[in-house]
Design a protein around this motif. Structure first.
Motif, short mmCIF file in Angstrom:
data_model
loop_
_atom_site.label_atom_id
_atom_site.label_comp_id
_atom_site.label_asym_id
_atom_site.label_seq_id
_atom_site.Cartn_x
_atom_site.Cartn_y
_atom_site.Cartn_z
N THR A 1 -1.32 2.30 -10.74
CA THR A 1 -0.79 1.19 -9.92
C THR A 1 -0.18 0.13 -10.83
O THR A 1 -0.85 -0.37 -11.73
CB THR A 1 -1.90 0.57 -9.06
N LEU B 1 -3.82 3.73 -7.69
CA LEU B 1 -3.33 5.11 -7.68
C LEU B 1 -4.13 5.90 -8.72
O LEU B 1 -4.74 5.31 -9.61
CB LEU B 1 -1.84 5.13 -8.02
N ALA C 1 -0.01 0.61 -3.94
CA ALA C 1 1.19 1.16 -4.59
C ALA C 1 1.70 0.21 -5.66
O ALA C 1 2.21 0.65 -6.70
CB ALA C 1 2.28 1.42 -3.55
N GLN C 2 1.59 -1.09 -5.39
CA GLN C 2 1.95 -2.11 -6.39
C GLN C 2 1.33 -3.43 -5.96
O GLN C 2 1.03 -3.64 -4.78
CB GLN C 2 3.47 -2.26 -6.53
N THR D 1 0.84 -1.20 0.00
CA THR D 1 0.00 0.00 0.00
C THR D 1 0.88 1.25 0.00
O THR D 1 2.09 1.18 0.27
CB THR D 1 -0.91 0.03 1.24
N VAL D 2 0.27 2.39 -0.27
CA VAL D 2 1.04 3.64 -0.25
C VAL D 2 1.55 3.93 1.15
O VAL D 2 2.54 4.65 1.31
CB VAL D 2 0.21 4.84 -0.77
N ASN D 3 0.93 3.35 2.18
CA ASN D 3 1.40 3.50 3.56
C ASN D 3 2.55 2.56 3.89
O ASN D 3 3.07 2.58 5.01
CB ASN D 3 0.26 3.24 4.55
N LYS E 1 -4.81 2.59 -0.60
CA LYS E 1 -4.46 2.66 -2.03
C LYS E 1 -3.31 1.70 -2.29
O LYS E 1 -2.38 1.58 -1.47
CB LYS E 1 -4.05 4.07 -2.44
#
Ligand SMILES: [Zn+2]
Length: 127
Positions: free
Chosen positions: A102, A97, A71-72, A30-32, A69
């Protein structure tokens, strides 16, 4: 970004796939910075089967909340190679994203292939 294919492979080894024999694993970041793993879980009532990608995404939402979200994302099927199915593409797109950027990685001819969600699902449904 970390290579998630080894983790997706490890998740695939835990799949419950007595019917199709397709053992699929997924790993996403995730983006986090959270990393989540999932596998496909089949059912004798075939329609209740859930793919590895959706199981993974649902875990990420449960852990990080509605704003999660991706990220990959990477997906592996033991002994086979294919990209996410259409249903999973729509669910990945929901948490992608902006502008479908993504990256999604899967194997093709033994090599990793990475495409953005915009490439995998152009004109994704959205409200
Ligand atoms: Zn799927």
């Amino acid at each position: 970004m970390p290579d998630l294919l080894p983790q997706a492979h490890a998740a695939a080894e835990k799949a419950y796939a007595p019917y199709s024999k397709y053992h699929v694993g997924c790993a996403l970041e995730t983006v986090n910075g959270g990393i989540y793993l999932g596998c496909n879980v089949e059912n004798a009532s075939y329609g209740l089967t859930v793919c590895a990608e959706r199981n993974t995404i649902f875990q990420a939402v449960a852990a990080e909340g509605a704003g999660m979200k991706i990220a990959q994302l990477s997906v592996v099927c033991l002994g086979h190679e294919f990209p996410p199915c259409g249903a999973c593409r729509q669910v990945i797109a929901e948490f992608s994203l902006p502008d479908g950027q993504t990256p999604v990685t899967y194997l093709h001819n033994g090599q990793p292939v990475t495409k953005t969600m915009a490439e995998l699902l152009p004109e994704a449904f959205g409200l």
